[in-house]
Design an enzyme around this catalytic site. Structure first.
Site, PDB file in Angstrom:
ATOM      1  N   HIS A 138      79.237   9.447  25.194  1.00  0.00           N
ATOM      2  CA  HIS A 138      80.313   9.796  26.124  1.00  0.00           C
ATOM      3  C   HIS A 138      79.777  10.530  27.351  1.00  0.00           C
ATOM      4  O   HIS A 138      78.853  11.323  27.278  1.00  0.00           O
ATOM      5  CB  HIS A 138      81.423  10.592  25.422  1.00  0.00           C
TER       6      HIS A 138
ATOM      7  N   ASP B 267      76.002  18.259  25.909  1.00  0.00           N
ATOM      8  CA  ASP B 267      77.235  17.630  25.433  1.00  0.00           C
ATOM      9  C   ASP B 267      77.999  17.006  26.598  1.00  0.00           C
ATOM     10  O   ASP B 267      78.911  17.616  27.124  1.00  0.00           O
ATOM     11  CB  ASP B 267      78.107  18.669  24.732  1.00  0.00           C
TER      12      ASP B 267
ATOM     13  N   GLU C 231      86.147  11.425  25.964  1.00  0.00           N
ATOM     14  CA  GLU C 231      85.902  11.755  24.550  1.00  0.00           C
ATOM     15  C   GLU C 231      86.458  13.129  24.229  1.00  0.00           C
ATOM     16  O   GLU C 231      87.087  13.330  23.176  1.00  0.00           O
ATOM     17  CB  GLU C 231      84.400  11.692  24.252  1.00  0.00           C
ATOM     18  N   GLU C 232      86.214  14.070  25.121  1.00  0.00           N
ATOM     19  CA  GLU C 232      86.633  15.450  24.863  1.00  0.00           C
ATOM     20  C   GLU C 232      88.159  15.593  24.810  1.00  0.00           C
ATOM     21  O   GLU C 232      88.674  16.540  24.219  1.00  0.00           O
ATOM     22  CB  GLU C 232      86.068  16.379  25.937  1.00  0.00           C
TER      23      GLU C 232
ATOM     24  N   ASP D 201      75.783  11.724  20.347  1.00  0.00           N
ATOM     25  CA  ASP D 201      76.591  12.800  20.920  1.00  0.00           C
ATOM     26  C   ASP D 201      75.899  14.126  20.614  1.00  0.00           C
ATOM     27  O   ASP D 201      75.867  14.570  19.478  1.00  0.00           O
ATOM     28  CB  ASP D 201      77.989  12.775  20.300  1.00  0.00           C
TER      29      ASP D 201
ATOM     30  N   HIS E 223      80.082  23.797  24.873  1.00  0.00           N
ATOM     31  CA  HIS E 223      81.339  23.936  25.635  1.00  0.00           C
ATOM     32  C   HIS E 223      81.371  25.210  26.483  1.00  0.00           C
ATOM     33  O   HIS E 223      82.438  25.768  26.713  1.00  0.00           O
ATOM     34  CB  HIS E 223      82.551  23.890  24.687  1.00  0.00           C
TER      35      HIS E 223
END
Length: 211
Positions: A14, A26, A60-61, A89, A181
């Site tokens: 992603h 990420d 995706e998130e 991922d 994140h």
């Protein structure tokens, strides 16, 4: 394209990140892995029996929207042509482990993908650990459609155990990726050495699956 027209192996990652993070591990790491394999396959003129398909998912998130829409767009015949889907991922975590998606709970054919990854790493004396396929990443829509899935992961915000630190090195009691994140998920957050290991494994296993 493959030599025989008998299906395809899909490698996907992603492209999006969360709003408050640059998203380099990420999932810039997985996107870079997929792109580099595509670049090298073209450079080397790779032509396995089955085709290699390279996919970059959006949103995706937000809930696997890109990969879900792609699966929904496929006809039954097109789904049957996908002999394996490999998901990447977060494959460059600083305080990493080498996680391989467990195939026993996946659609038929998923266990073989796991076995190929484990065999590759075993020949290089690089330890691995199984992680459940039930995690929320872009392999999930394909698994629900009955397509064989697998992939690699190096850890997110879970805390590394003392046993994992003994097996993989790094620091027990700290997250696999302390910048998960977070605004600090920059280029400096990527373990380039383990990213290279994951990319090599991905290329070898994809080609073995493609015949």
């Amino acid at each position: 394209p493959g030599r025989t027209g008998g299906g395809a192996v899909l490698l996907g990652a992603h492209l999006d990140s969360v709003a408050n993070g640059p998203g380099i591990n990420d999932n810039g790491s997985g996107s870079a892995l997929v792109l580099e394999i595509a670049r090298q396959a073209r450079r080397l003129g790779v032509r396995p029996a089955r085709g290699l398909r390279f996919a970059f998912w959006g949103a995706e998130e937000l809930g696997l929207f890109g990969s879900s829409a792609y699966v929904q767009s496929l006809s039954r015949a097109e789904r049957e042509r996908l002999t394996a889907v490999l998901n990447f991922d977060m494959v460059g975590s600083r305080n990493f482990a080498r996680f391989v998606y467990g195939g026993d709970s996946g659609p038929p054919g998923s266990a073989r993908i796991e076995q190929l990854f484990r065999a590759y790493f075993a020949t290089r004396r690089q330890p691995t650990e199984e992680i459940s396929l039930q995690g929320a990443s872009d392999h999930a829509p394909f698994a629900r459609a009955g397509i064989p899935v697998g992939g690699l992961f190096t850890g997110a915000d879970a805390v590394k155990s003392p046993n994992a630190a003994r097996r993989f090195g790094g620091f027990a009691g700290r997250p696999y990726d302390a910048c998960y994140h977070q605004p600090c998920d920059t280029l400096a957050n990527v373990n380039v050495a383990v990213l290279g290991q994951m990319a090599d494994a991905a290329a070898v296993v994809a080609l073995r699956l493609a015949g």
